[in-house]
Design an enzyme around this catalytic site. Structure first.
Site, PDB file in Angstrom:
ATOM      1  N   CYS A  58       0.843  -1.195   0.000  1.00 24.90           N
ATOM      2  CA  CYS A  58       0.000   0.000   0.000  1.00 24.90           C
ATOM      3  C   CYS A  58       0.876   1.241   0.000  1.00 24.90           C
ATOM      4  O   CYS A  58       0.624   2.200  -0.744  1.00 24.90           O
ATOM      5  CB  CYS A  58      -0.871   0.038   1.245  1.00 24.90           C
ATOM      6  SG  CYS A  58      -1.859  -1.424   1.487  1.00 24.90           S
ATOM      7  N   CYS A  79     -21.712  33.520  -4.199  1.00 23.52           N
ATOM      8  CA  CYS A  79     -20.799  33.943  -3.139  1.00 23.52           C
ATOM      9  C   CYS A  79     -20.208  32.693  -2.510  1.00 23.52           C
ATOM     10  O   CYS A  79     -19.015  32.618  -2.216  1.00 23.52           O
ATOM     11  CB  CYS A  79     -21.538  34.715  -2.062  1.00 23.52           C
ATOM     12  SG  CYS A  79     -22.457  36.095  -2.683  1.00 23.52           S
ATOM     13  N   ASP A 128     -30.044  -6.946  12.156  1.00 24.60           N
ATOM     14  CA  ASP A 128     -29.359  -7.897  12.999  1.00 24.60           C
ATOM     15  C   ASP A 128     -30.441  -8.442  13.941  1.00 24.60           C
ATOM     16  O   ASP A 128     -31.413  -7.758  14.223  1.00 24.60           O
ATOM     17  CB  ASP A 128     -28.280  -7.136  13.768  1.00 24.60           C
ATOM     18  CG  ASP A 128     -27.677  -7.958  14.874  1.00 24.60           C
ATOM     19  OD1 ASP A 128     -27.252  -9.085  14.578  1.00 24.60           O
ATOM     20  OD2 ASP A 128     -27.639  -7.471  16.020  1.00 24.60           O
ATOM     21  N   ASP A 153     -26.618  -2.967  16.296  1.00 19.93           N
ATOM     22  CA  ASP A 153     -26.309  -2.263  17.536  1.00 19.93           C
ATOM     23  C   ASP A 153     -25.020  -1.454  17.418  1.00 19.93           C
ATOM     24  O   ASP A 153     -24.645  -0.737  18.330  1.00 19.93           O
ATOM     25  CB  ASP A 153     -26.231  -3.232  18.717  1.00 19.93           C
ATOM     26  CG  ASP A 153     -25.368  -4.427  18.401  1.00 19.93           C
ATOM     27  OD1 ASP A 153     -24.432  -4.286  17.596  1.00 19.93           O
ATOM     28  OD2 ASP A 153     -25.618  -5.501  18.954  1.00 19.93           O
TER      29      ASP A 153
HETATM   30  P1  ADP Z   1     -26.496 -11.959  16.163  1.00 15.18           P
HETATM   31  O1  ADP Z   1     -26.080 -12.078  14.762  1.00 15.18           O
HETATM   32  O2  ADP Z   1     -27.853 -12.566  16.348  1.00 15.18           O
HETATM   33  O3  ADP Z   1     -26.410 -10.594  16.709  1.00 15.18           O
HETATM   34  P2  ADP Z   1     -23.905 -12.798  17.225  1.00 15.18           P
HETATM   35  O4  ADP Z   1     -23.191 -12.627  15.939  1.00 15.18           O
HETATM   36  O5  ADP Z   1     -23.578 -11.854  18.316  1.00 15.18           O
HETATM   37  O6  ADP Z   1     -25.481 -12.875  17.042  1.00 15.18           O
HETATM   38  O7  ADP Z   1     -23.649 -14.261  17.732  1.00 15.18           O
HETATM   39  C1  ADP Z   1     -23.990 -15.326  16.901  1.00 15.18           C
HETATM   40  C2  ADP Z   1     -23.961 -16.615  17.635  1.00 15.18           C
HETATM   41  O8  ADP Z   1     -22.650 -16.873  18.095  1.00 15.18           O
HETATM   42  C3  ADP Z   1     -24.827 -16.649  18.855  1.00 15.18           C
HETATM   43  O9  ADP Z   1     -26.137 -17.018  18.559  1.00 15.18           O
HETATM   44  C4  ADP Z   1     -24.120 -17.697  19.700  1.00 15.18           C
HETATM   45  O10 ADP Z   1     -24.530 -18.968  19.303  1.00 15.18           O
HETATM   46  C5  ADP Z   1     -22.688 -17.520  19.345  1.00 15.18           C
HETATM   47  N1  ADP Z   1     -21.961 -16.685  20.303  1.00 15.18           N
HETATM   48  C6  ADP Z   1     -21.426 -15.484  20.079  1.00 15.18           C
HETATM   49  N2  ADP Z   1     -20.816 -15.011  21.184  1.00 15.18           N
HETATM   50  C7  ADP Z   1     -20.998 -15.937  22.144  1.00 15.18           C
HETATM   51  C8  ADP Z   1     -20.624 -16.046  23.519  1.00 15.18           C
HETATM   52  N3  ADP Z   1     -19.933 -15.091  24.147  1.00 15.18           N
HETATM   53  N4  ADP Z   1     -20.976 -17.146  24.171  1.00 15.18           N
HETATM   54  C9  ADP Z   1     -21.673 -18.114  23.557  1.00 15.18           C
HETATM   55  N5  ADP Z   1     -22.065 -18.072  22.291  1.00 15.18           N
HETATM   56  C10 ADP Z   1     -21.734 -17.010  21.579  1.00 15.18           C
HETATM   57 MG    MG Z   2     -25.761  -8.773  17.576  1.00 12.98          MG
END
Ligand code: ADP
Ligand code: MG
Length: 833
Positions: free
Chosen positions: A16, A84, A516, A725
């Site tokens: 880059c 202007c 989401d 979020d």
């Molecule tokens: P969403 O897309 O619904 O916001 P996330 O991307 O935050 O959900 O998480 C997706 C999945 O990953 C959750 O449904 C869970 O199964 C798993 N997961 C994520 N973080 C954790 C955690 N800290 N402990 C247990 N499972 C988790």
């Molecule tokens: Mg989420």
């Protein structure tokens, strides 16, 4: 030769850096360029005659990297039209170290993006003053005064000045007009005898006397009311960018000059003194009303600024007293410091962001969030500056004061966003840049054509004057920014913050909204519904182990598991190494105190994907248990110890109460809805079915959500908005055409999102889109009107359809068109969204 240092972001590798070096070296005028990858900057030596900082930055950006700039907003007074604004932008951009300059005509603000160190505000201000405009001194010396405050003061002075010039103009122009009309209509003759008959051919001494009276009445208007137009018009010409002031000044002075020649030369013919005066008077009326209306376009921001109390009652220890006695001291808001404890009585506004330390009350947070139901506050709860304490007495400790409060940030953001230039405006800008020269040309053509075809010099002059006056591009310059200001201001009142004008424009085109799931469509506060154990470990231990592993995680699932284990008073063992795997789960090494002494265990808690990556086998019995939970719409957290699956925890999240209505409303507007989630497909389907979401994509890793958004973008359904979020959804929000962050509340983390919903309420998504659509429609109407009006009336004026009254009618019509545009924008304030 000059040398500058450009900060550069977005470089990931030496490659880059090489690319940027090559790009810079190839730029004409650059003698040397070297890029420091680690220091994230480029040192460039260049010939300022051939290139500029702005061009270099442009090159770097075109190559796909960014140059972060310092930004300042300066109030500018004395601008009368789009031209202007152009002139100022051009002049400021020529300064060394300035990369961007954009003027918002409606808010009378110049926003400058510059390389700090390479340019200074003082230089910018000096350049603006050299060009004949002014920057109020407060703005340059004190940063404490917010730009809008400075603008407001300047604005009041401007309105007062315009009013004076308008009143003087009317006092003299109206009698002149009446006198001239009475003569033309034969009224003077009826009253004072045939010597005053409408002029035909030879002029009587009586006529000449009346003409002198007209001359005397008109002169003050030319001098006093006309002065700003002459002055600004002259400056604009000197800068090589003629503007509407040139047209007005020219129009009225030609009418005046022609009449003066007739009068002084003693020749025969009609004089047009009253025309010259009426042009200036009518346009001044328009300008005065315009200045007032522009003030109202910024009303929303002023309301926000007005929310900060001037003083607050701070608890201070009495110096002399031996015991701990305190007194309340009324303190100016600027003197409040972090850590001060402030007392808010009922009916008083909160003065700083902080935490309640004593008392109970309900606080109306609507100014910040748009949420009208007051919130109960008790010790430990956060309070936000600008909100209204309703019932009880609260004591709170200040944590963020002055320009750091949420309110101050919101104000800054909205001000910046209002000042940003909408993409559609570049069209209007390009047109108004060629407008004035074009009109001048048409006026000359009109003059020439009438002279050739009718050899009536008088009509030729008057029609040319009508063309000059009618074709002022004021309405064109105001069409976009006034609508943007009102739309954004209204958004701020509803707790909807647009990052810039482009976001507002883009939001109007949204055809797909992707959500989401966790924390967006659901409340993000799941509950543990069941705990399964596979094998010899007790269900309680499954939960306790999961809680240990999740101790350090901020994920909603993690918080729930920890809180549930705590509530059940389970022993939560301390953890050693901890690792979070986004979209999968967590792993941690624990000391399992309760079960097997001080032995180290590797605990994994997460979904099936996590188990696969950890090499944990899921046997038939476990699969069946998991499937049963999923069928009930549960999110399933699997728990493994030392590579062996020991249990599963079922979690149920509740939908936000307004989620269903939000989806339904979007569909009613013809918008396609989608849900992206990392959760298992079955739980996702259950939620999607309840909500009526059109498309579900489940089991996507956070990083892949961006890819899914990209797929939606190529689906041909229009611009894609992504609602999340804003924390772990940042890549998807960034990929979407419009990233909408929800529920930022007091913590304004708005940089990432195009739209921030301060209120944790999905209806804001619909409102944001509605507001954007209304604003976009307002802009289109305004632009159409501004164009249509000119397109229609220029030929009418050139053809002399309005006879000798052409110029006066033109002045009236031109004032009206600006007012129409502003009025149409202000209408947005009352629109229901
Ligand atoms: P969403 O897309 O619904 O916001 P996330 O991307 O935050 O959900 O998480 C997706 C999945 O990953 C959750 O449904 C869970 O199964 C798993 N997961 C994520 N973080 C954790 C955690 N800290 N402990 C247990 N499972 C988790
Ligand atoms: Mg989420």
């Amino acid at each position: 030769m000059s040398a500058i240092e450009l900060p550069i972001t977005g470089m990931t590798c030496a490659n880059c850096a090489n690319t940027i070096e090559r790009v810079l070296r190839k730029t004409p005028g650059v003698t040397d360029a070297s890029v420091n990858l680690a220091g994230e900057r480029a040192s460039v030596t260049f010939d300022p005659a051939q290139t500029s900082a702005a061009q270099l930055i442009e090159r770097v950006r075109a190559a796909g990297y960014d140059v972060p700039l310092a930004r300042v907003e300066l109030p500018v007074v004395g601008m009368t039209c789009a031209n202007c604004a152009h002139t100022i932008e051009r002049i400021v951009k020529q300064l060394p170290g300035v990369a961007e300059a954009s003027v918002n005509l409606a808010s009378e603000r110049l926003s400058v993006g510059y390389l700090p160190g390479a340019a200074s505000i003082a230089e910018v201000v000096a350049a603006i003053r050299r060009a004949g405009y002014d920057v109020p001194t407060q703005a340059t010396t004190a940063d404490r005064a917010s730009p809008s405050e400075v603008v407001r003061t300047a604005h009041r002075a401007e309105i007062a000045d315009r009013r004076r010039r308008m009143v003087v103009g009317l006092i003299f122009a109206l009698p002149a007009f009446t006198l001239s009309m009475s003569r033309d209509l034969g009224l003077l003759a009826a009253l004072f005898g045939p010597h005053f008959a409408p002029m035909a051919g030879h002029r009587m001494p009586e006529h000449i006397a009346v003409d002198w009276i007209l001359f005397a009445l008109t002169l003050p208007v030319q001098v006093y009311t006309g002065w700003p137009y002459y002055r600004h018009g002259y400056r604009a010409l000197r800068n090589g960018a003629p503007n509407m002031d040139v047209l007005i000044a020219l129009g009225s002075s030609v009418a005046f000059g022609y009449s003066a020649l007739v009068l002084l030369g003693g020749g025969d013919g009609h004089v047009y003194f009253e025309t010259a005066a009426m042009i200036l008077a009518l346009i001044s009326v328009g300008k005065y009303l315009e200045a007032r209306a522009k003030g109202r376009a910024g009303a929303a921001i002023e309301r926000l600024i007005g929310l900060t109390p001037k003083t607050a009652r701070v608890l201070r220890r009495r110096d002399s007293a031996q015991n701990d006695t305190y007194e309340e001291i009324e303190t100016p808001i600027e003197h409040i410091a972090i850590g001060d404890v402030i007392v808010a009585r009922p009916g008083e506004r909160i003065a700083a962001d902080g935490v309640v330390v004593a008392g109970r009350s309900a606080v109306d947070e609507s100014p910040i969030t748009g949420e009208s139901v007051p919130r109960d506050k008790q010790p430990g709860d956060p309070v936000t500056a600008g909100t209204l304490n309703k019932e009880g007495v609260l004591r709170y400790e200040a944590a963020r004061v002055g320009k750091d409060t949420t309110l101050a940030q919101v104000i800054r953001l909205v001000e910046q966003a209002q000042g940003s230039k909408a993409p559609i405006q570049t069209l209007a800008d390009r047109i108004s840049a060629v407008f004035v020269p074009t009109v001048l040309a048409i006026a000359v053509l009109t003059l020439a054509a009438w002279l050739l075809l009718s050899s009536d010099f008088e009509r030729a002059v008057i029609n040319a004057v009508a063309v000059l006056v009618i074709a002022c591009p004021c309405a064109l310059g105001l069409a976009t920014p006034t609508a943007i200001m009102v739309g954004m201001g209204k958004g701020a009142e509803l707790g909807i913050l647009f990052r810039n004008s482009a976001a507002l424009e883009q939001a109007a085109r949204v055809g797909v909204v992707a959500f989401d799931k966790t924390g967006t469509l659901t409340q993000g506060k799941p509950a543990v519904t069941e705990v399964l154990s596979f094998g010899d470990v007790k269900a309680e231990s499954v939960l306790a182990l999961a809680a240990s592993a999740e101790w350090n995680s901020e994920h909603p699932l993690a918080r729930t598991v920890v809180e549930t284990a705590e509530a059940r008073r389970l022993p939560i063992a301390p953890v050693g190494r901890f690792q979070a795997l986004p979209g999968r789960g967590v792993t941690a090494t624990t000391t399992n105190g309760s079960a097997s002494g001080a032995a180290q265990h590797l605990v994994a808690a997460g979904n099936l994907k996590l188990m696969q990556t950890q090499g944990v086998a899921v046997d038939a019995q476990a699969s069946q248990g998991i499937a049963q939970l999923q069928a009930k719409g549960r999110t399933v957290m699997l728990v493994a110890m030392d590579g062996r699956l020991i249990g599963a925890i079922g979690l149920m999240d509740t939908l936000r109460p307004e989620a269903q209505a939000c989806i339904a409303e979007l569909k009613r507007r013809g918008i396609f809805t989608a849900m992206l989630t990392g959760d298992n497909a079955r739980a996702a389907q259950a939620v999607a079915h309840d909500l009526g979401v059109d498309e579900v994509v489940a089991e996507v890793l956070p990083a892949d959500k961006a890819t899914q958004v990209a797929a939606l973008q190529t689906s041909g359904r229009g611009a894609v908005a992504m609602v999340g979020d804003g924390i772990n959804d940042a890549p998807a929000l960034a990929q979407a055409d419009i990233g909408i962050a929800i529920g930022a509340g007091a913590d304004v983390a708005i940089e990432a999102a195009d739209i921030t919903l301060m209120r944790s309420d999905l209806r804001g998504v619909v409102q944001a889109i509605d507001l954007a659509r209304l604003t976009a429609r307002g802009i289109r109407q305004n632009l159409f009107w501004a164009f249509f009006y000119n397109a229609l009336l220029i030929p009418a004026a050139a053809l002399g359809i309005f006879q000798q009254y052409g110029p006066i009618l033109a002045a009236g019509a031109m004032a009206f068109s600006s007012l129409f545009v502003i009025g149409n924008s202000l209408r947005l304030r009352r629109a229901r969204v």
